[in-house]
Write a protein that holds these residues in place. Sequence first.
Motif, mmCIF file in Angstrom:
data_model
loop_
_atom_site.group_PDB
_atom_site.id
_atom_site.type_symbol
_atom_site.label_atom_id
_atom_site.label_comp_id
_atom_site.label_asym_id
_atom_site.label_seq_id
_atom_site.Cartn_x
_atom_site.Cartn_y
_atom_site.Cartn_z
ATOM 1 N N UNK A 152 0.806 -1.219 0.000
ATOM 2 C CA UNK A 152 0.000 0.000 0.000
ATOM 3 C C UNK A 152 0.836 1.264 0.000
ATOM 4 N N UNK A 153 1.755 1.432 0.960
ATOM 5 C CA UNK A 153 2.601 2.632 0.963
ATOM 6 C C UNK A 153 3.461 2.776 -0.299
ATOM 7 N N UNK A 154 3.979 1.649 -0.809
ATOM 8 C CA UNK A 154 4.779 1.736 -2.035
ATOM 9 C C UNK A 154 3.935 2.269 -3.187
ATOM 10 N N UNK A 155 2.688 1.828 -3.263
ATOM 11 C CA UNK A 155 1.825 2.306 -4.344
ATOM 12 C C UNK A 155 1.429 3.769 -4.142
ATOM 13 N N UNK A 205 -0.132 3.126 -8.901
ATOM 14 C CA UNK A 205 -0.791 1.825 -8.734
ATOM 15 C C UNK A 205 -0.408 0.802 -9.805
ATOM 16 N N UNK A 206 -0.363 1.209 -11.041
ATOM 17 C CA UNK A 206 -0.333 0.253 -12.139
ATOM 18 C C UNK A 206 0.949 -0.589 -12.177
ATOM 19 N N UNK A 207 2.110 0.041 -12.160
ATOM 20 C CA UNK A 207 3.357 -0.720 -12.284
ATOM 21 C C UNK A 207 3.596 -1.650 -11.096
ATOM 22 N N UNK A 208 3.439 -1.189 -9.850
ATOM 23 C CA UNK A 208 3.595 -2.127 -8.735
ATOM 24 C C UNK A 208 2.601 -3.283 -8.778
ATOM 25 N N UNK A 209 1.392 -3.008 -9.280
ATOM 26 C CA UNK A 209 0.386 -4.067 -9.381
ATOM 27 C C UNK A 209 0.818 -5.122 -10.399
ATOM 28 N N UNK A 228 10.552 6.034 1.073
ATOM 29 C CA UNK A 228 11.488 5.852 2.165
ATOM 30 C C UNK A 228 10.801 5.411 3.437
ATOM 31 N N UNK A 229 11.604 4.814 4.347
ATOM 32 C CA UNK A 229 11.058 4.325 5.598
ATOM 33 C C UNK A 229 10.484 5.446 6.455
ATOM 34 N N UNK A 230 11.126 6.609 6.393
ATOM 35 C CA UNK A 230 10.626 7.716 7.205
ATOM 36 C C UNK A 230 9.242 8.144 6.743
ATOM 37 N N UNK A 231 9.053 8.232 5.409
ATOM 38 C CA UNK A 231 7.736 8.621 4.887
ATOM 39 C C UNK A 231 6.691 7.576 5.251
ATOM 40 N N UNK A 232 7.078 6.299 5.177
ATOM 41 C CA UNK A 232 6.137 5.244 5.546
ATOM 42 C C UNK A 232 5.752 5.364 7.016
ATOM 43 N N UNK A 233 6.744 5.613 7.880
ATOM 44 C CA UNK A 233 6.467 5.746 9.309
ATOM 45 C C UNK A 233 5.559 6.946 9.584
ATOM 46 N N UNK A 234 5.825 8.046 8.871
ATOM 47 C CA UNK A 234 4.994 9.242 9.055
ATOM 48 C C UNK A 234 3.564 8.968 8.629
ATOM 49 N N UNK A 235 3.407 8.348 7.439
ATOM 50 C CA UNK A 235 2.067 8.046 6.946
ATOM 51 C C UNK A 235 1.341 7.089 7.882
ATOM 52 N N UNK A 236 2.059 6.057 8.345
ATOM 53 C CA UNK A 236 1.440 5.107 9.263
ATOM 54 C C UNK A 236 1.022 5.750 10.568
ATOM 55 N N UNK A 237 1.883 6.654 11.071
ATOM 56 C CA UNK A 237 1.546 7.345 12.313
ATOM 57 C C UNK A 237 0.326 8.247 12.127
ATOM 58 N N UNK A 238 0.248 8.920 10.977
ATOM 59 C CA UNK A 238 -0.895 9.782 10.713
ATOM 60 C C UNK A 238 -2.185 8.967 10.623
#
Length: 404
Positions: A62-65, A70-74, A194-204
Amino acid sequence: MKLSAGVVGTVVFLTAIAPLATDMYVPAFPRVAGELAASATQVQLTLTTFFVGMALGQLIGGPVSDQRGRRRPLLAAIVLMTVASVVCALTPSIGVLMAARFVQGFSGGWAMVIGRAVIVDLASGPRLVRVLNVIAGVGGVAPIAGPLLGAVILQVSDWRMSFWAVAALGVAMLVAVLVAVPESLPVERRHGGGLRAFAVAGRQVLSRRRYVGYLLVSGSAMGALFAYVATSAFVLQSMNGLSPIGYSVDFAANAAGMTVAALVAARLAGRVSTRRVILTGQIAALAAGVAMLAGALWFGTPLLLAIVCFLVLMTAQGLIGPNGGALASAEVPEHPGTGSALLGFVQWVAAGTIAPIAGLGGEHTAVPMALLMVGGAVLSMAGLALAGSSERNNYAWRSYARAR
């Protein structure tokens, strides 16, 4: 960009991979153990590795997409899933099968969460609820068809053919995505990686109390569902003498009940409060759990009681799961991929955790399963209470629509 029938049909196809990849080869467990010189526990672990892969694939996909689109990772996930299915079909040992099942689950979960994110990109409000319920309803055919298809395959071939069938479905999914699914996430709506962006998004996402509430609604319902899946064969066959054919018919009928309930919920979207539909399902699931527990403690779990309780429980899941997931998505419109990822992660962790716990009592008691049914319903109700009032839910829909 509009949500087309082709996109919805393709996402239905993507959501079918988990039940098909699992249910098609479950009837062949004894043959798998014999051919690969493995114990029953080792064969069961191929389910566990699949579920763990599903959970992690959704958490990461989900975060990677959200970052890459969406299309290429899918497409990449479907290719990897197809390759993993081929490895499963050719496996020389139980260890290779476990590893390949993990990759199969990881890539399948990745594909599922992106498919859901595509729907969230293109729909909102009551329409989102309606479409997700339709997907759940039509996708409910897979748990019905999976065991039956697997049984047919065993009649004409060996257990490896079920994995070749999944690989063929992967190729068909790849073609469907190439033809029907556009890139639904514009560049300007993507988030940095990046991991930081993922952590921020998850925290939000996890800071939203109502999102966490609906997460609990769906995750707890999934746990109760897999308590049934893990132990219903023992309750109906070992304890009550139901034949394998009778069990298959009952399993299909219960899956059909869940499908019909999800389609009814889709028709009610925009007409009846979604929270009210969820609560109706929760009350029904709790009643089924309490009745099952009473029957297990004092009456020896009679066949008729078990059949009725299982049907009510499964039908209730069609009212709870898709609606809870839709309301959760509405709470985090700025991070649809991350929101879907956490939702899928919690659901599949619940599935992988609850399934072995439900069988702790052995083959001749339904008490652990009944307790899990009751506990799942109670926790789901607690999640709905945590999410707040329907007025707040209506505000969430309006905020979601504005964000789009």
